[in-house]
Design an enzyme around this catalytic site. Structure first.
Site, PDB file in Angstrom:
ATOM      1  N   ASN A 220       0.849  -1.192   0.000  1.00 19.52           N
ATOM      2  CA  ASN A 220       0.000   0.000   0.000  1.00 19.52           C
ATOM      3  C   ASN A 220       0.887   1.245   0.000  1.00 19.52           C
ATOM      4  OD1 ASN A 220       0.396   0.943   2.880  1.00 19.52           O
ATOM      5  ND2 ASN A 220      -0.308  -1.153   3.214  1.00 19.52           N
ATOM      6  N   ALA A 284       1.436   1.603  11.640  1.00 22.01           N
ATOM      7  CA  ALA A 284       1.678   0.978  10.335  1.00 22.01           C
ATOM      8  C   ALA A 284       0.367   0.717   9.605  1.00 22.01           C
ATOM      9  CB  ALA A 284       2.431  -0.328  10.534  1.00 22.01           C
ATOM     10  N   ASP A 288      -4.266  -6.297   5.468  1.00 21.66           N
ATOM     11  CA  ASP A 288      -5.186  -7.163   6.209  1.00 21.66           C
ATOM     12  C   ASP A 288      -5.084  -8.607   5.764  1.00 21.66           C
ATOM     13  OD1 ASP A 288      -6.350  -5.219   7.883  1.00 21.66           O
ATOM     14  OD2 ASP A 288      -7.432  -4.417   6.155  1.00 21.66           O
ATOM     15  N   LYS A 297       7.666 -17.843  -9.868  1.00 24.81           N
ATOM     16  CA  LYS A 297       6.959 -16.712 -10.474  1.00 24.81           C
ATOM     17  C   LYS A 297       5.774 -17.230 -11.312  1.00 24.81           C
ATOM     18  CE  LYS A 297       7.554 -12.903 -13.655  1.00 24.81           C
ATOM     19  NZ  LYS A 297       8.266 -12.421 -14.816  1.00 24.81           N
ATOM     20  N   PRO A 315      -2.302 -11.482  10.913  1.00 24.18           N
ATOM     21  CA  PRO A 315      -2.534 -11.211  12.343  1.00 24.18           C
ATOM     22  C   PRO A 315      -2.812  -9.726  12.553  1.00 24.18           C
ATOM     23  CG  PRO A 315      -0.193 -11.544  11.896  1.00 24.18           C
ATOM     24  CD  PRO A 315      -0.927 -11.882  10.625  1.00 24.18           C
ATOM     25  N   ILE A 317      -1.862  -6.868  14.595  1.00 24.12           N
ATOM     26  CA  ILE A 317      -0.735  -6.601  15.503  1.00 24.12           C
ATOM     27  C   ILE A 317      -1.183  -5.767  16.701  1.00 24.12           C
ATOM     28  CG2 ILE A 317       1.556  -5.518  15.637  1.00 24.12           C
ATOM     29  CD1 ILE A 317       1.544  -6.264  12.462  1.00 24.12           C
ATOM     30  N   PHE A 334      -4.404   3.584  15.158  1.00 23.86           N
ATOM     31  CA  PHE A 334      -4.901   4.557  14.187  1.00 23.86           C
ATOM     32  C   PHE A 334      -6.157   3.990  13.535  1.00 23.86           C
ATOM     33  CE2 PHE A 334      -2.015   8.154  13.475  1.00 23.86           C
ATOM     34  CZ  PHE A 334      -1.033   7.833  14.385  1.00 23.86           C
ATOM     35  N   LYS A 348     -13.869   0.620  17.687  1.00 20.85           N
ATOM     36  CA  LYS A 348     -12.542   0.044  17.424  1.00 20.85           C
ATOM     37  C   LYS A 348     -11.683   0.052  18.681  1.00 20.85           C
ATOM     38  CE  LYS A 348     -10.939   0.430  13.354  1.00 20.85           C
ATOM     39  NZ  LYS A 348     -10.496   1.019  12.113  1.00 20.85           N
ATOM     40  N   LYS A 352     -10.369  -3.487  19.888  1.00 22.86           N
ATOM     41  CA  LYS A 352      -8.927  -3.770  19.862  1.00 22.86           C
ATOM     42  C   LYS A 352      -8.298  -3.637  21.244  1.00 22.86           C
ATOM     43  CE  LYS A 352      -8.201  -2.930  15.059  1.00 22.86           C
ATOM     44  NZ  LYS A 352      -7.193  -3.269  14.056  1.00 22.86           N
TER      45      LYS A 352
HETATM   46  O1  C5P Z   1      -8.660  -2.622  11.818  1.00 22.52           O
HETATM   47  P1  C5P Z   1      -8.038  -1.417  11.222  1.00 22.52           P
HETATM   48  O2  C5P Z   1      -7.080  -1.761  10.095  1.00 22.52           O
HETATM   49  O3  C5P Z   1      -8.998  -0.343  10.846  1.00 22.52           O
HETATM   50  O4  C5P Z   1      -7.177  -0.802  12.420  1.00 22.52           O
HETATM   51  C1  C5P Z   1      -6.181   0.123  12.213  1.00 22.52           C
HETATM   52  C2  C5P Z   1      -5.191   0.067  13.346  1.00 22.52           C
HETATM   53  O5  C5P Z   1      -4.845  -1.290  13.593  1.00 22.52           O
HETATM   54  C3  C5P Z   1      -3.892   0.756  13.021  1.00 22.52           C
HETATM   55  O6  C5P Z   1      -3.370   1.256  14.233  1.00 22.52           O
HETATM   56  C4  C5P Z   1      -3.014  -0.350  12.480  1.00 22.52           C
HETATM   57  O7  C5P Z   1      -1.645  -0.088  12.676  1.00 22.52           O
HETATM   58  C5  C5P Z   1      -3.483  -1.528  13.296  1.00 22.52           C
HETATM   59  N1  C5P Z   1      -3.420  -2.806  12.603  1.00 22.52           N
HETATM   60  C6  C5P Z   1      -2.500  -3.767  12.989  1.00 22.52           C
HETATM   61  N2  C5P Z   1      -2.473  -4.989  12.373  1.00 22.52           N
HETATM   62  C7  C5P Z   1      -3.337  -5.269  11.383  1.00 22.52           C
HETATM   63  C8  C5P Z   1      -4.279  -4.319  10.984  1.00 22.52           C
HETATM   64  C9  C5P Z   1      -4.304  -3.088  11.595  1.00 22.52           C
HETATM   65  O8  C5P Z   1      -1.708  -3.496  13.891  1.00 22.52           O
HETATM   66  N3  C5P Z   1      -3.288  -6.464  10.797  1.00 22.52           N
END
Ligand code: C5P
Length: 419
Positions: A220, A284, A288, A297, A315, A317, A334, A348, A352
């Protein structure tokens, strides 16, 4: 007006501090005049060495008028040596700041040269310097300059910047000197109190790249600017910072332990290895999903339809850290929301299990926030929603650091009240 309010807030933050400012010959030297003004306003005193090159851009008269001191320009000037020798110049300062630091002065320092007043005073110095490089992007990226920068870091100096942006020469890239308020922050951070001393922090930043096959990946547009700025701000406040960074093109902040990773899985492992910590900020843009990776390849064949890719969930994080047995005291995430910012961000926050969410309203700014120097976030906690208004990503980083410091102080106050 912004800078003015900022200075007002900082008033007397540099009381009784003396700064030796070395101005070398770059167009950014005009910004150093503003820097002198900001330092003076904050109660500091400034002595200034102006190199021959520096004199081509700002005059000794304007520098000395702002410093309210004599300006030092010449090694062999008897007056300078009798009244203020080059040894005293650096020894009497609480901090040495080189702004702008040209490629030439950086090279002089890296090679221990002493062929003018600035390089001699710096060689005779007994303290590390804050160095704010300013040069053309090619000069900055030249391996010779990069090698010199590495050496200066190894010698214990702190490199602040440069920023990316338009250059006076018409090119675009890394090499712009930091703005006066950013240099001021670095000075205060170095000299001032270290409210996060003894605390450890983990920051994730940048994108993740998930391999499809040995040459292709899903990624991204995250630039890492916000996460890196947060790592730098926490470090400035005294924290011991581990930055877990995806593939980005910006340099790692000085003094921060940086672990470079590519995938979400690697980011998670690096974060878990860095636990326990007091603070975690997940900035970061983690992918997803990760595709099921092909060992070879994938071939393009005219007689078959495009391949489909099976995706597995990565996962989370942030969620893993926030529910870990070694959960940091403060966990920050974020969010990018397109609607119902407050409700979604609060949901959220609890889903989380984090303490603070900085939420971007994507409907207004869209993917435009990626790579930009400015951001507009709402700071959301279980009990508050605060619109931080548009500001630079480094200002957001600073405000978040202040919020974290307050929050840690409150928990400590509560803890000691309970004892
Ligand atoms: O679930 P969403 O992607 O909207 O959540 C965003 C937040 O979750 C950000 O702080 C991002 O760094 C964190 N995040 C993460 N691992 C993931 C997806 C999002 O740490 N796989």
């Amino acid at each position: 007006a912004g800078l003015f309010l900022y200075i007002e807030r900082m008033t007397k933050m540099l009381k009784d501090k003396s700064i030796l400012l070395v101005i070398s010959g770059g167009i950014a030297a005009y910004k150093s005049l503003e820097l002198i003004r900001v330092i003076k306003k904050a109660g500091g005193s400034v002595r200034c060495i102006l190199t021959k090159g520096g004199e081509q851009f700002v005059t000794p008269l304007s520098v000395s008028a702002l410093c309210e001191e004599e300006v030092y320009t010449d090694l062999r000037s008897l007056k300078d040596e009798t009244e203020m020798g080059h040894i005293r110049l650096s020894r009497e300062a609480d901090i040495i700041v080189i702004a702008p630091a040209t490629a030439n002065l950086i090279a002089q320092m890296a090679h221990g040269r002493a062929d003018d007043l600035a390089s001699t005073a710096l060689l005779a110095s007994d303290k590390p310097a804050l160095i704010a490089p300013a040069m053309n992007v090619r000069m900055w990226e030249n391996p010779a300059t990069q090698e010199n920068i590495t050496k200066l870091t190894e010698y214990g100096h702190t490199i602040i910047g440069p920023n990316e942006g338009d250059m006076a020469c018409g090119e675009y890239g890394m090499g712009r000197m930091l703005e006066p308020d950013e240099i001021f922050d670095a000075i205060v951070g170095t000299l001032g109190k270290k409210p996060l001393a003894g605390k450890t922090a983990i920051v994730t930043s940048g994108p993740t790249f998930e391999a499809i096959d040995p040459v292709r990946f899903i990624g991204n547009r995250s630039s890492g600017k916000q996460g890196h700025a947060i790592a730098a701000a926490l470090k400035l406040a005294g924290a011991d910072v581990t930055l877990v960074a995806g593939p980005v093109s910006i340099p790692a902040p000085a003094g921060v332990k940086t672990i470079n990773i590519e995938t979400a899985q690697q980011m998670l492992e690096a974060c878990e290895n860095a636990l326990p910590a007091d603070i975690a900020v997940c900035a970061a843009a983690v992918s997803d999903w990760a595709p099921k990776q092909h060992d070879q390849k994938i071939k393009k064949r005219d007689d078959t339809s495009p391949p489909s890719t099976e995706l597995n969930e990565n996962p989370d994080i942030l969620k893993t850290i926030a529910n870990h047995k070694n959960r940091p005291e403060i966990v920050v995430g974020f969010a990018a929301e397109t609607e119902n910012l407050e409700d979604n961000a609060k949901a959220k926050l609890s889903r989380k299990n984090c303490d603070i969410i900085l939420a971007n309203l994507v409907a207004q700014e869209g993917a435009e926030i990626f790579g930009k120097d400015q951001g507009h976030v709402y700071c959301i906690t279980p009990s508050s929603v605060d619109n931080w208004q548009p500001m630079s990503k480094s200002a957001i980083a600073k405000k978040l650091t202040d919020t974290i410091i307050n929050s840690l102080n409150n928990t400590e106050t509560l803890k000691s009240a309970a004892e």
